[in-house]
Design an enzyme around this catalytic site. Structure first.
Site, mmCIF file in Angstrom:
data_model
loop_
_atom_site.group_PDB
_atom_site.id
_atom_site.type_symbol
_atom_site.label_atom_id
_atom_site.label_comp_id
_atom_site.label_asym_id
_atom_site.label_seq_id
_atom_site.Cartn_x
_atom_site.Cartn_y
_atom_site.Cartn_z
ATOM 1 N N SER A 83 0.843 -1.186 0.000
ATOM 2 C CA SER A 83 0.000 0.000 0.000
ATOM 3 C C SER A 83 0.885 1.246 0.000
ATOM 4 O O SER A 83 1.669 1.437 -0.932
ATOM 5 C CB SER A 83 -0.969 -0.033 1.188
ATOM 6 O OG SER A 83 -2.006 0.899 1.017
ATOM 7 N N VAL A 135 -13.713 -23.599 -13.152
ATOM 8 C CA VAL A 135 -14.166 -24.231 -11.911
ATOM 9 C C VAL A 135 -14.894 -23.185 -11.068
ATOM 10 O O VAL A 135 -14.511 -22.018 -11.048
ATOM 11 C CB VAL A 135 -12.977 -24.841 -11.130
ATOM 12 C CG1 VAL A 135 -12.006 -23.771 -10.661
ATOM 13 C CG2 VAL A 135 -13.461 -25.665 -9.943
ATOM 14 N N ASP A 181 -8.581 -5.958 -4.982
ATOM 15 C CA ASP A 181 -8.186 -4.909 -4.037
ATOM 16 C C ASP A 181 -9.216 -3.794 -4.024
ATOM 17 O O ASP A 181 -9.593 -3.252 -5.064
ATOM 18 C CB ASP A 181 -6.816 -4.355 -4.434
ATOM 19 C CG ASP A 181 -6.173 -3.530 -3.332
ATOM 20 O OD1 ASP A 181 -6.835 -2.602 -2.832
ATOM 21 O OD2 ASP A 181 -5.012 -3.789 -2.999
ATOM 22 N N HIS A 222 -7.013 -6.153 -0.417
ATOM 23 C CA HIS A 222 -5.972 -5.265 0.096
ATOM 24 C C HIS A 222 -5.441 -5.793 1.426
ATOM 25 O O HIS A 222 -6.147 -5.777 2.433
ATOM 26 C CB HIS A 222 -6.539 -3.855 0.273
ATOM 27 C CG HIS A 222 -5.483 -2.806 0.451
ATOM 28 N ND1 HIS A 222 -4.793 -2.264 -0.612
ATOM 29 C CD2 HIS A 222 -4.984 -2.208 1.556
ATOM 30 C CE1 HIS A 222 -3.939 -1.375 -0.177
ATOM 31 N NE2 HIS A 222 -4.015 -1.331 1.142
#
Length: 493
Positions: free
Chosen positions: A155, A227, A387, A425
């Site tokens: 970050s 899948v 994220d 995140h």
């Protein structure tokens, strides 16, 4: 060359025995040039069984506290020792300011009123100052300098990781940059726009509607990789139209559908935001977020939040909305009483000159990493495909810029980039895939033995399953067998 300070002082030292082993912990202050600026507070952990190497940790959000030097690297593995327990001397700093304890963690931007504190944080000057002071202490403790020095952060720490590679290419031998907020000013402008959109009457989708969007996207796109497992492994092939969830006549009739204003909010979050003026950093847009990000009610704090933005900004609004509010008050206007909802990032008016200046400080967007490569540096770059705070599209953009400057072959010699399907995140909350990968060992082998990462595997820390870690733009396609095993998937494009 070191950056200017007015000296420093060790403020505490103690022997510690804990889960990471026995080590000496030393705390120090680096004094500012401006007497009104706060000191940089740093911490160094010096293990009894030193391996001859050092690792610096990056921070998060607005920083303001010293990262845990006994922690793991971002998306680190659960089945391997943390760096300090491996014998690394680890170090970190608060980046040059101390958070108000009454503020939400990593969301105190008040230091931005001081120019030196702002540059220490946003331009990254504190990184070099911390590195040089910490290596001095390590050399003093062991009588020699480390053979290798690494950096790991996610970050804000991911931006810091790219920053050190850009600005001081010989300072670190290897760098791990996870979900990096490298174009910080560009993202802030998008967050400001989204804050305004979500504050409009009836536009905020509450937690029930966020769950509706998330579940609908997964239902539409989960099987694209072959899948059905709760992970959208091929986000590039996922095309979802939130208008499919429209309430009759576009009115808000309950949690089973979206009103027209709520559809507008979901679309705004997932659409590139472009501003109609030039900024000095050269950035022109922020690419928006995946539908699987802010629409995941399991992690609402980072995405939409649980309540709409307002003035004053609620602590239950999204992290990015609170980040914008602090930035407006202390970086842009330097007026703590400023209503951040009154600043329109599309039409900033008298604040354009200040935005221009801040862009040169906050957008760490130099894509020429050839000096870092020439110094022998290696970079591992990674991002979660879901994220909700820093867009994976943004990291892909930076990666493509690096390849355009250095060329594909030269880039492959020093950089690997991975997008992790289902990861969000920092593994915040309950992501579809909580990523765990021993990136530090992969980086060590590359730097110290010349063995580039290959056939890497990521472990889902909460669901006891593995997936191949595919080099971008690859993604894992199911080919048969146990859907919980990485060997049942093949990386494809």
């Amino acid at each position: 060359m070191s950056l200017p300070t007015t000296g420093g002082r060790v403020t505490a030292a103690a022997e510690v025995t804990g889960p990471a082993g026995r080590y000496c912990q030393a705390d120090a202050d680096l004094f500012p040039v401006d007497p009104a600026a706060p000191a940089i507070k740093l911490r160094v952990a010096l293990p009894a069984g030193w391996n001859g190497k050092a690792l610096m940790f990056g921070g998060g959000g607005y920083n303001g506290t010293i990262p845990d030097v006994t922690a793991n690297v971002p998306f680190g593995p659960a089945d391997r020792p943390v760096p300090l327990a491996r014998g690394y001397a680890t170090f970190a700093s608060d980046s040059g300011h101390q958070q108000n304890p009454a503020a939400p963690p990593s969301l105190d931007g008040s230091f931005g009123a001081n120019d030196e504190a702002l540059v220490n944080f946003a331009a990254g000057d504190a990184l070099k100052k911390t590195r040089d002071a910490s290596l001095f202490l390590i050399r003093h403790a062991y009588g020699t300098k480390p053979a290798e020095v690494y950096f790991a952060g996610g970050s804000t720490g991911g931006r810091e990781a790219l920053n050190v590679a850009q600005r001081w290419p010989a300072a670190f031998d290897g760098v791990i940059s996870a979900y990096p907020a490298w174009n910080n000013l560009a993202e802030i402008l998008d967050l400001g726009y989204l804050t305004q959109v979500l504050s409009r009457p009836g536009a905020f989708p509450g937690p029930d509607k966020q769950k509706l969007v998330y579940d609908s996207v997964v239902k539409a796109c989960d099987g694209l990789d072959g899948v059905v497992d709760g992970i959208v492994s091929n986000p590039g092939g996922c095309h979802f139209d939130p208008r499919a969830l429209r309430c009759p006549a576009g009115a808000d009739t309950g949690p089973a559908c979206l009103s027209d204003p709520q559809i507008g909010s979901v679309v705004a979050m997932s659409t590139p935001f472009r501003w109609p003026y030039r900024v000095a950093s050269g950035e022109t847009q922020y690419p928006g977020f995946p539908f699987l990000s802010g629409a995941d009610m399991r992690t609402p704090f980072l995405g939409f939040g649980t309540t709409a933005p307002a003035n004053p900004m609620p602590v239950t609004s999204g992290y990015g909305m609170q980040y914008w509010d602090q930035w407006v008050k202390y970086f842009l206007t330097r007026d703590p009483g400023q209503n951040s909802l009154e600043i329109d990032p599309r039409r900033p008016g008298k604040w354009l000159d200040r935005i221009n200046l801040l862009s040169t400080i906050e957008d760490r967007n130099n894509a020429d990493l050839r000096p870092f490569a020439r110094a022998g540096g290696k970079l591992i770059l990674m991002h979660g495909a879901a994220d909700e705070l820093v867009s994976p599209y943004s990291t892909s953009d930076y990666y493509e810029r690096v390849r355009a400057v250095a060329g594909p072959r030269a880039t492959d010699a020093f950089l690997r980039y991975y997008v992790v399907p289902g990861a969000n995140h920092a593994n915040f909350g309950t992501p579809a895939l909580a990523a765990g990968w021993d990136s530090l060992t992969a980086l060590e082998r590359w730097v110290e033995s010349g063995r580039a990462p290959g056939n890497q595997v990521v472990t889902d820390l909460t669901h006891a399953r593995t997936r191949p870690l595919c080099e971008y733009p690859g993604w894992p396609r199911y080919r048969g067998g146990d859907p919980g095993s990485a060997s049942s998937f093949a990386c494809t494009r």
